[in-house]
Design a protein around this motif. Sequence first.
Motif, PDB file in Angstrom:
ATOM      1  N   ARG A  16       0.848  -1.199   0.000  1.00  6.35           N
ATOM      2  CA  ARG A  16       0.000   0.000   0.000  1.00  6.35           C
ATOM      3  C   ARG A  16       0.878   1.241   0.000  1.00  6.35           C
ATOM      4  O   ARG A  16       2.022   1.214   0.445  1.00  6.35           O
ATOM      5  CB  ARG A  16      -0.904   0.007   1.238  1.00  6.35           C
ATOM      6  CG  ARG A  16      -1.847  -1.201   1.309  1.00  6.35           C
ATOM      7  CD  ARG A  16      -2.513  -1.309   2.655  1.00  6.35           C
ATOM      8  NE  ARG A  16      -1.505  -1.344   3.711  1.00  6.35           N
ATOM      9  CZ  ARG A  16      -1.750  -1.067   5.002  1.00  6.35           C
ATOM     10  NH1 ARG A  16      -2.963  -0.744   5.392  1.00  6.35           N
ATOM     11  NH2 ARG A  16      -0.789  -1.123   5.896  1.00  6.35           N
ATOM     12  N   LEU A  17       0.299   2.349  -0.472  1.00  7.39           N
ATOM     13  CA  LEU A  17       0.976   3.646  -0.541  1.00  7.39           C
ATOM     14  C   LEU A  17       0.335   4.588   0.474  1.00  7.39           C
ATOM     15  O   LEU A  17      -0.889   4.643   0.577  1.00  7.39           O
ATOM     16  CB  LEU A  17       0.835   4.212  -1.962  1.00  7.39           C
ATOM     17  CG  LEU A  17       1.412   5.598  -2.223  1.00  7.39           C
ATOM     18  CD1 LEU A  17       2.936   5.575  -2.142  1.00  7.39           C
ATOM     19  CD2 LEU A  17       0.973   6.096  -3.600  1.00  7.39           C
ATOM     20  N   LEU A  18       1.166   5.354   1.187  1.00  5.96           N
ATOM     21  CA  LEU A  18       0.656   6.288   2.196  1.00  5.96           C
ATOM     22  C   LEU A  18       0.282   7.625   1.564  1.00  5.96           C
ATOM     23  O   LEU A  18       1.087   8.239   0.866  1.00  5.96           O
ATOM     24  CB  LEU A  18       1.715   6.514   3.280  1.00  5.96           C
ATOM     25  CG  LEU A  18       1.268   7.374   4.459  1.00  5.96           C
ATOM     26  CD1 LEU A  18       0.167   6.677   5.263  1.00  5.96           C
ATOM     27  CD2 LEU A  18       2.452   7.696   5.366  1.00  5.96           C
ATOM     28  N   ALA A  19      -0.950   8.062   1.815  1.00 11.90           N
ATOM     29  CA  ALA A  19      -1.437   9.377   1.378  1.00 11.90           C
ATOM     30  C   ALA A  19      -1.673  10.230   2.617  1.00 11.90           C
ATOM     31  O   ALA A  19      -2.120   9.728   3.644  1.00 11.90           O
ATOM     32  CB  ALA A  19      -2.736   9.226   0.590  1.00 11.90           C
ATOM     33  N   ALA A  20      -1.371  11.529   2.509  1.00  7.11           N
ATOM     34  CA  ALA A  20      -1.527  12.452   3.634  1.00  7.11           C
ATOM     35  C   ALA A  20      -2.410  13.618   3.200  1.00  7.11           C
ATOM     36  O   ALA A  20      -2.183  14.219   2.150  1.00  7.11           O
ATOM     37  CB  ALA A  20      -0.152  12.961   4.075  1.00  7.11           C
ATOM     38  N   ARG A  21      -3.439  13.929   4.021  1.00  2.49           N
ATOM     39  CA  ARG A  21      -4.355  15.032   3.688  1.00  2.49           C
ATOM     40  C   ARG A  21      -3.876  16.324   4.329  1.00  2.49           C
ATOM     41  O   ARG A  21      -3.667  16.396   5.545  1.00  2.49           O
ATOM     42  CB  ARG A  21      -5.776  14.706   4.156  1.00  2.49           C
ATOM     43  CG  ARG A  21      -6.782  15.728   3.635  1.00  2.49           C
ATOM     44  CD  ARG A  21      -8.200  15.314   3.902  1.00  2.49           C
ATOM     45  NE  ARG A  21      -8.474  15.384   5.334  1.00  2.49           N
ATOM     46  CZ  ARG A  21      -9.609  14.974   5.887  1.00  2.49           C
ATOM     47  NH1 ARG A  21     -10.558  14.445   5.152  1.00  2.49           N
ATOM     48  NH2 ARG A  21      -9.794  15.082   7.188  1.00  2.49           N
ATOM     49  N   ARG A  22      -3.717  17.350   3.520  1.00  5.04           N
ATOM     50  CA  ARG A  22      -3.238  18.659   3.983  1.00  5.04           C
ATOM     51  C   ARG A  22      -4.254  19.313   4.912  1.00  5.04           C
ATOM     52  O   ARG A  22      -5.445  19.278   4.645  1.00  5.04           O
ATOM     53  CB  ARG A  22      -3.012  19.612   2.799  1.00  5.04           C
ATOM     54  CG  ARG A  22      -1.982  19.217   1.790  1.00  5.04           C
ATOM     55  CD  ARG A  22      -0.583  19.477   2.174  1.00  5.04           C
ATOM     56  NE  ARG A  22      -0.345  20.748   2.820  1.00  5.04           N
ATOM     57  CZ  ARG A  22       0.848  21.302   2.926  1.00  5.04           C
ATOM     58  NH1 ARG A  22       1.893  20.725   2.391  1.00  5.04           N
ATOM     59  NH2 ARG A  22       1.004  22.431   3.560  1.00  5.04           N
ATOM     60  N   SER A  23      -3.746  19.952   5.973  1.00 12.31           N
ATOM     61  CA  SER A  23      -4.606  20.767   6.831  1.00 12.31           C
ATOM     62  C   SER A  23      -4.301  22.255   6.641  1.00 12.31           C
ATOM     63  O   SER A  23      -5.048  23.103   7.116  1.00 12.31           O
ATOM     64  CB  SER A  23      -4.418  20.368   8.298  1.00 12.31           C
ATOM     65  OG  SER A  23      -3.054  20.420   8.659  1.00 12.31           O
ATOM     66  N   ALA A  24      -3.196  22.575   5.961  1.00 10.52           N
ATOM     67  CA  ALA A  24      -2.794  23.959   5.717  1.00 10.52           C
ATOM     68  C   ALA A  24      -1.861  23.972   4.505  1.00 10.52           C
ATOM     69  O   ALA A  24      -1.285  22.946   4.177  1.00 10.52           O
ATOM     70  CB  ALA A  24      -2.068  24.512   6.943  1.00 10.52           C
ATOM     71  N   PRO A  25      -1.696  25.124   3.862  1.00 13.58           N
ATOM     72  CA  PRO A  25      -2.470  26.360   3.974  1.00 13.58           C
ATOM     73  C   PRO A  25      -3.902  26.167   3.458  1.00 13.58           C
ATOM     74  O   PRO A  25      -4.184  25.143   2.836  1.00 13.58           O
ATOM     75  CB  PRO A  25      -1.672  27.337   3.096  1.00 13.58           C
ATOM     76  CG  PRO A  25      -1.009  26.463   2.080  1.00 13.58           C
ATOM     77  CD  PRO A  25      -0.703  25.166   2.788  1.00 13.58           C
ATOM     78  N   PRO A  26      -4.777  27.147   3.700  1.00 12.05           N
ATOM     79  CA  PRO A  26      -6.194  26.992   3.367  1.00 12.05           C
ATOM     80  C   PRO A  26      -6.460  26.560   1.924  1.00 12.05           C
ATOM     81  O   PRO A  26      -7.348  25.742   1.676  1.00 12.05           O
ATOM     82  CB  PRO A  26      -6.787  28.379   3.642  1.00 12.05           C
ATOM     83  CG  PRO A  26      -5.862  29.003   4.632  1.00 12.05           C
ATOM     84  CD  PRO A  26      -4.498  28.435   4.361  1.00 12.05           C
ATOM     85  N   GLU A  27      -5.665  27.079   0.970  1.00 10.50           N
ATOM     86  CA  GLU A  27      -5.935  26.738  -0.431  1.00 10.50           C
ATOM     87  C   GLU A  27      -5.587  25.277  -0.765  1.00 10.50           C
ATOM     88  O   GLU A  27      -6.018  24.755  -1.792  1.00 10.50           O
ATOM     89  CB  GLU A  27      -5.210  27.702  -1.398  1.00 10.50           C
ATOM     90  CG  GLU A  27      -3.698  27.671  -1.322  1.00 10.50           C
ATOM     91  CD  GLU A  27      -3.102  28.629  -0.293  1.00 10.50           C
ATOM     92  OE1 GLU A  27      -1.885  28.879  -0.391  1.00 10.50           O
ATOM     93  OE2 GLU A  27      -3.843  29.111   0.596  1.00 10.50           O
TER      94      GLU A  27
END
Length: 133
Positions: A16-27
């Motif tokens: 499996r591949l690790l994905a990370a969801r951004r929390s910043a910057p707002p855009e």
Amino acid sequence: MTDRVVVAGAVYDRGRLLAARRSAPPELAGRWELPGGKLEPGERPEQALVRELREELGVEARPVERIPGEWPLMPGLVLQVWTVRLLSGEPRPLEDHDELRWLGPEEIHTVDWLDQDRPAVAEAARRLPAPGR
């Protein structure tokens, strides 16, 4: 003037591949990326990647191979991606991210990747072991 380099890790574990969801910057918040960050002065890309994964995910990792290619992020900034093997630790979102997800080959396109990460993610996905192996 040469472009500044941002390094990212295609972190693999159990096919499996690790994905990370951004929390910043707002855009960028809510979009997904391969974890990593900018090189500090005097750092080699591999050193920066090890440091960034330690800071962002709390893991020790080893860069294995650079995925061919370089992708522009914005003027003066380019993305380079390495395949990465986890050495120790369980990834958790410590900085810049609010969620992590392990994606199998059939799940790669189930998250909304940042546009500039898509070509690198496609290359990283091609390097995933086939399901059942």
